[in-house]
Write a protein that holds these residues in place. Structure first.
Motif, PDB file in Angstrom:
ATOM      1  N   SER A 111       0.831  -1.209   0.000  1.00  0.00           N
ATOM      2  CA  SER A 111       0.000   0.000   0.000  1.00  0.00           C
ATOM      3  C   SER A 111       0.862   1.254   0.000  1.00  0.00           C
ATOM      4  O   SER A 111       0.439   2.299  -0.477  1.00  0.00           O
ATOM      5  N   ALA A 112       2.066   1.143   0.594  1.00  0.00           N
ATOM      6  CA  ALA A 112       2.927   2.313   0.671  1.00  0.00           C
ATOM      7  C   ALA A 112       4.386   1.868   0.673  1.00  0.00           C
ATOM      8  O   ALA A 112       4.707   0.733   1.048  1.00  0.00           O
ATOM      9  N   ALA A 113       5.253   2.766   0.234  1.00  0.00           N
ATOM     10  CA  ALA A 113       6.690   2.504   0.296  1.00  0.00           C
ATOM     11  C   ALA A 113       7.334   3.649   1.065  1.00  0.00           C
ATOM     12  O   ALA A 113       6.999   4.821   0.846  1.00  0.00           O
ATOM     13  N   VAL A 119      10.906   9.621   2.294  1.00  0.00           N
ATOM     14  CA  VAL A 119       9.799   9.834   1.354  1.00  0.00           C
ATOM     15  C   VAL A 119       8.783   8.720   1.572  1.00  0.00           C
ATOM     16  O   VAL A 119       9.150   7.539   1.578  1.00  0.00           O
ATOM     17  N   ILE A 120       7.537   9.128   1.770  1.00  0.00           N
ATOM     18  CA  ILE A 120       6.477   8.119   1.892  1.00  0.00           C
ATOM     19  C   ILE A 120       5.648   8.176   0.622  1.00  0.00           C
ATOM     20  O   ILE A 120       5.053   9.211   0.304  1.00  0.00           O
ATOM     21  N   ARG A 121       5.630   7.064  -0.106  1.00  0.00           N
ATOM     22  CA  ARG A 121       4.864   7.055  -1.347  1.00  0.00           C
ATOM     23  C   ARG A 121       3.586   6.220  -1.153  1.00  0.00           C
ATOM     24  O   ARG A 121       3.665   5.063  -0.740  1.00  0.00           O
ATOM     25  N   ASP A 122       2.463   6.867  -1.404  1.00  0.00           N
ATOM     26  CA  ASP A 122       1.167   6.176  -1.351  1.00  0.00           C
ATOM     27  C   ASP A 122       1.026   5.424  -2.677  1.00  0.00           C
ATOM     28  O   ASP A 122       0.797   6.039  -3.720  1.00  0.00           O
ATOM     29  N   GLU A 165       0.856   9.113  -5.060  1.00  0.00           N
ATOM     30  CA  GLU A 165       1.323  10.413  -4.540  1.00  0.00           C
ATOM     31  C   GLU A 165       2.435  10.168  -3.535  1.00  0.00           C
ATOM     32  O   GLU A 165       2.505   9.100  -2.950  1.00  0.00           O
ATOM     33  N   GLN A 166       3.275  11.175  -3.325  1.00  0.00           N
ATOM     34  CA  GLN A 166       4.289  10.992  -2.290  1.00  0.00           C
ATOM     35  C   GLN A 166       4.577  12.296  -1.564  1.00  0.00           C
ATOM     36  O   GLN A 166       4.298  13.378  -2.056  1.00  0.00           O
TER      37      GLN A 166
END
Ligand code: HAM
Length: 421
Positions: free
Chosen positions: A376-378, A392-395, A400-401
């Motif tokens: 779900s996220a990286a 960096v949190i990427r949705d 989006e991030q």
């Protein structure tokens, strides 16, 4: 290649999640009804099953994994759990504790059976037993617990069938009558039933051969010949279940494949697997413990075949179990490895399921891998981000991030997963 033993299975992820959730639900619901877990050995003396399940049963006569150990003792891989519970009850003096004793168990059982869907040589059961309660209220309780558990898993189409086997004394009378009625057709019975005729005639009622079934269908049902006490007992069980709106159906030919039962016997049938592949079987066994040399302690319980149960689990249950979100942590460059490990640990402690990239993938390859893992996220930890104290949190659902201070990553991820739901 070495292959698994015939009749055994590897249960792989993600299916194991279903098994875990089923077992957790069983522990929660049966625990809620006061049943505490007992863990028994998989190996028992062969004699235990011969004396309880019965010499003339299919289980003992042809399905047990029995061997002689190095000291010449005959041991058997348990084909079921009730006999072991009874042995453990006597051996550990559980009769000294406040009665009744409510016990649950789950784990593998072994029967050398012909393979087909839902029939394995190593399979798992989940069972409960209440010992020290002769009253019909105990039979009602175990069936209510069973029904509650199945309903909690989301089942609404399973059928509970029940019969009255009477007491052992009634059974003698029933068997004499059964033989009288079947004598004119004795030659038409299958080879197995010819053997059962002398060894264990009640088992003729379990026979799956169509002609044997037809002949049995013409005979007087066992419930018609039972004593007034036994009739009253099972009628009270049925009334008790009706009072709490649990539907049960009478199955006049149901006798169950084990010898220790008396009075109430029941099974759970799923429309999908049919009558020959029942999900659960149980009943009352008031003489089992005394037959093993213990006190006169009555008992009633059941065991669910977990393999069969998992096979027909409702979609709603599976959707709930598999709706588990995964977050990947992607360190980029050697300096990011240790911070990634530390972050993964914090995320896990916050209740997040994490897969950390540990194979040295580039950022691009790491993101591709995240897609394959259905993450779900990286959380991307690059060297320049680390130098700035951010990540960096990427949705991955929305593409989006955002850049977040390292100290806030855990709370951001938790919030993101909640929003995605
Ligand atoms: P059982 O009917 O022999 O009863 O087994 C209970 C359940 O275990 C069956 O209904 C079935 O779902 C599952 N089962 C049996 N054999 C296999 C197999 N070869 N492969 C897959 N599943 C199987 C008993 O074992 C009794 N000890 C139940 C009991 C507990 N009665 C009173 N308390």
């Amino acid at each position: 290649m070495i292959r698994k033993v015939k009749g055994t299975r590897d249960i792989l992820p993600p299916e194991t999640q279903l098994w875990n959730e089923v077992e957790c639900t069983a522990l929660r619901i049966f625990g809620g009804f006061g049943y505490s877990e007992i863990r028994m050995p998989l190996l028992e003396p062969t004699e235990l099953f011969v004396r309880t399940v019965g010499e003339g049963t299919d289980i003992v006569s042809k399905e047990m994994y029995t061997f002689t150990d190095r000291k010449g003792r005959s041991l058997t891989l348990r084909p079921e759990g009730t006999a072991g519970v009874a042995r453990a009850f006597i051996e550990n003096g559980l009769g000294q504790r406040p009665q009744p004793m409510r016990l649950s168990y789950h784990g593998p059982m072994f029967r050398y059976e012909r393979m087909q869907r839902g029939r394995y040589r190593q399979f798992s059961q989940i069972g409960i037993e209440i010992l020290g309660a002769a009253n019909p209220a105990a039979d009602v309780e175990v069936i209510v617990a069973l029904h509650t558990f199945l309903a909690e898993l989301g089942f609404d189409d399973l059928i509970i069938v029940l019969n009255n086997l009477g007491d052992p004394e009634d059974r003698e009378r029933f068997i004499t009558g059964l033989k009288t009625e079947l004598t004119p057709h004795r030659g038409e019975l299958c080879g197995d039933c010819q053997r059962r005729w002398d060894e264990n005639p009640l088992r003729i009622l379990d026979c799956k051969v169509p002609r044997c079934r037809e002949l049995v269908a013409e005979t007087t049902p066992v419930a018609d010949v039972v004593s007034e006490d036994a009739r009253h007992h099972v009628a009270t069980v049925e009334a008790g279940l009706e009072a709490v709106s649990i539907p049960v159906r009478r199955a006049p030919r149901l006798v169950r494949g084990l010898d220790y039962y008396l009075r109430t016997v029941f099974e759970v049938i799923s429309p999908e697997l049919g009558e020959d592949t029942v999900i659960c079987g149980g009943g009352r066994y008031d003489r089992l413990i005394s037959d093993l040399g213990g006190a006169a302690v009555p008992g009633v319980g059941f065991a669910i075949g977990e393999d069969r149960l998992v096979d027909v689990l409702p979609q709603s249950f599976k959707d709930r179990v598999f709706d588990q979100r995964v977050v990947v942590v992607l360190p980029v460059g050697d300096a990011a490895t240790a911070p990634a490990t530390a972050l993964a640990r914090e995320l896990v402690l916050a209740g997040v399921t994490v897969h950390t990239e540990v194979t040295g993938r580039s950022l691009k390859a790491g993101l591709k891998w995240s897609g394959k893992m259905a993450a779900s996220a990286a959380v991307i930890l690059g060297e320049s981000e680390l130098a700035d104290g951010v990540a960096v949190i990427r949705d991955l659902d929305r593409g989006e991030q955002e850049t977040v201070a390292l100290v806030d990553v855990v709370s951001h991820v938790v919030e993101l997963l909640q929003i995605q739901r």
